[in-house]
Motif scaffolding. Structure first.
Motif, mmCIF file in Angstrom:
data_model
loop_
_atom_site.group_PDB
_atom_site.id
_atom_site.type_symbol
_atom_site.label_atom_id
_atom_site.label_comp_id
_atom_site.label_asym_id
_atom_site.label_seq_id
_atom_site.Cartn_x
_atom_site.Cartn_y
_atom_site.Cartn_z
ATOM 1 N N ARG A 23 -18.455 9.433 8.845
ATOM 2 C CA ARG A 23 -19.218 8.268 9.276
ATOM 3 C C ARG A 23 -18.240 7.102 9.392
ATOM 4 N NH1 ARG A 23 -23.145 7.004 4.788
ATOM 5 N NH2 ARG A 23 -21.230 7.395 3.647
ATOM 6 N N GLN A 24 -18.646 6.062 10.097
ATOM 7 C CA GLN A 24 -17.792 4.884 10.198
ATOM 8 C C GLN A 24 -17.486 4.331 8.806
ATOM 9 O OE1 GLN A 24 -19.938 2.317 12.930
ATOM 10 N NE2 GLN A 24 -18.629 2.970 14.633
ATOM 11 N N LYS B 188 -11.672 5.149 3.722
ATOM 12 C CA LYS B 188 -10.410 5.896 3.690
ATOM 13 C C LYS B 188 -9.242 5.055 4.221
ATOM 14 C CE LYS B 188 -8.780 10.527 4.782
ATOM 15 N NZ LYS B 188 -9.064 11.785 5.425
ATOM 16 N N ALA B 189 -9.533 4.222 5.212
ATOM 17 C CA ALA B 189 -8.489 3.396 5.834
ATOM 18 C C ALA B 189 -8.307 2.049 5.138
ATOM 19 C CB ALA B 189 -8.817 3.173 7.308
ATOM 20 N N GLY B 190 -9.200 1.726 4.213
ATOM 21 C CA GLY B 190 -9.114 0.430 3.548
ATOM 22 C C GLY B 190 -9.558 -0.706 4.447
ATOM 23 N N ALA C 169 -14.701 -3.378 11.243
ATOM 24 C CA ALA C 169 -13.356 -3.189 11.812
ATOM 25 C C ALA C 169 -13.289 -1.856 12.552
ATOM 26 C CB ALA C 169 -12.290 -3.253 10.724
ATOM 27 N N ILE C 170 -13.883 -0.821 11.974
ATOM 28 C CA ILE C 170 -13.913 0.487 12.640
ATOM 29 C C ILE C 170 -14.733 0.401 13.923
ATOM 30 C CG2 ILE C 170 -14.628 2.911 12.428
ATOM 31 C CD1 ILE C 170 -12.115 2.119 10.756
ATOM 32 N N TRP D 194 -4.001 6.350 10.903
ATOM 33 C CA TRP D 194 -3.334 6.901 9.723
ATOM 34 C C TRP D 194 -4.327 7.630 8.822
ATOM 35 C CZ3 TRP D 194 -4.352 5.503 4.654
ATOM 36 C CH2 TRP D 194 -3.514 6.085 3.694
ATOM 37 N N ALA D 195 -5.490 7.028 8.626
ATOM 38 C CA ALA D 195 -6.495 7.615 7.743
ATOM 39 C C ALA D 195 -6.975 8.968 8.241
ATOM 40 C CB ALA D 195 -7.675 6.657 7.597
ATOM 41 N N MET D 196 -6.818 9.225 9.541
ATOM 42 C CA MET D 196 -7.217 10.521 10.105
ATOM 43 C C MET D 196 -6.017 11.426 10.378
ATOM 44 S SD MET D 196 -10.381 9.543 12.623
ATOM 45 C CE MET D 196 -9.499 8.316 13.592
#
Length: 110
Positions: A33-34, A40-42, A47-48, A68-70
């Motif tokens: 999910r967003q 995960k990305a902080g 922002a997503i 990066w988170a993905m």
């Protein structure tokens, strides 16, 4: 007097939208999910959303954090790689082969 803000070219707007769509597709494939990607990305969920919408006002760091988170930052290294810039390399080689014209007689009298 109002300041004039230059509008981005349609090509740039399209590239940003396409990148956003790719980020969204990667997130969906990972069944995130967003909110999950944001955590995960902080980043924040908004922002997503901005990344996935391809908003040009969203900072580059935000895009990079989401990628990066993905685990999708591997391809970033080829973006604007000088070794892959054919036009730039051609211009550089052309400049190196140009002859310098000396404007007059050289005075070697010391």
């Amino acid at each position: 007097m109002k300041s004039v803000v230059p509008q981005p070219s349609p090509a740039v707007v399209l590239l940003a939208k396409q990148l956003g769509q790719r980020v969204r597709a990667a997130r969906v494939r990972r069944k995130l999910r967003q909110e999950d990607l944001a955590t995960k990305a902080g980043l924040s969920r908004t922002a997503i959303e901005a990344v996935e919408a391809g908003k040009l006002t969203t900072g580059l760091g935000t895009y990079l954090q989401a990628l990066w988170a993905m685990g999708l930052t591997g391809g970033i290294n080829v973006v604007a790689d000088p070794g892959l810039d054919r036009d730039g390399l051609a211009l550089e080689l052309d400049a190196q082969t140009m002859r310098v014209h000396v404007g007059g007689a050289v005075d070697n009298d010391f």
